[in-house]
Design an enzyme around this catalytic site. Structure first.
Site, PDB file in Angstrom:
ATOM      1  N   SER A  79       0.802  -1.228   0.000  1.00  0.00           N
ATOM      2  CA  SER A  79       0.000   0.000   0.000  1.00  0.00           C
ATOM      3  C   SER A  79       0.832   1.275   0.000  1.00  0.00           C
ATOM      4  CB  SER A  79      -0.963   0.019   1.197  1.00  0.00           C
ATOM      5  OG  SER A  79      -0.258   0.244   2.398  1.00  0.00           O
ATOM      6  N   LYS A 116       0.866   4.943   6.886  1.00  0.00           N
ATOM      7  CA  LYS A 116       0.288   5.786   5.835  1.00  0.00           C
ATOM      8  C   LYS A 116       0.944   7.161   5.858  1.00  0.00           C
ATOM      9  CE  LYS A 116      -2.969   2.917   4.477  1.00  0.00           C
ATOM     10  NZ  LYS A 116      -2.167   1.754   4.197  1.00  0.00           N
TER      11      LYS A 116
END
Length: 162
Positions: A79, A116
């Protein structure tokens, strides 16, 4: 095993369950670890004058600013590839750093950990976002109702090439 030793996170995206595993490892900083270090490496034509190593690199001295607050984690999942973070890379996470807009962070949201990019663009509008570095994965919108905490800031990544 404590929560900081082993973290398993499940993320729901596009009606799929994505299992993301991150193992946090506390650094050992008692001994010096000096490695030979070339002060620069030319990406163009080599210079004959730079055929020697003149300094040493000690990860503990040069990369770790806050030993008691620093952890390592092996990245598992794709990701964050758009930010240059790939499966097998080692994230060096510093819990003492103040998170800022654009930082790569390890966060805890609604009882799950993830890695993230922190987007504070909409903070004045009452929410922030956690961005993936891969278009296959969603951006997470964090509101005041969410149980959210930045657990640490990724200070370095160590690449795995093979």
């Amino acid at each position: 095993m404590s929560l900081e030793d082993w973290i398993i996170s499940t993320i729901f995206a596009a009606n799929k369950i994505i299992r993301y595993t991150m193992k946090l490892i506390k650094g050992e900083f008692k001994e010096k670890l000096e490695l030979q270090f070339a002060t620069s490496i030319k990406a163009g034509f080599p210079s004959p004058a730079e055929d020697y190593l003149s300094e040493s690199l000690d990860f503990n001295r040069d990369l770790i600013k806050h030993p008691e607050a620093t952890f390592y984690a092996t990245v598992d999942g794709d990701s964050m590839t758009g930010f240059g973070i790939h499966p097998g890379d080692i994230a060096v996470i510093d819990k003492s750093l103040e998170p800022a807009h654009g930082d790569i962070v390890v966060s805890y949201i609604n009882e799950e950990f993830n890695i993230k990019q922190l987007d504070l663009t909409h903070k004045d509008e009452g929410y922030i976002e956690l961005r993936s570095g891969n278009p296959k994965y969603p951006t997470f919108r964090i509101n005041e109702d969410d149980h959210f905490e930045v657990w640490g800031v990724v200070a370095y990544t160590i690449k795995k090439w093979k």
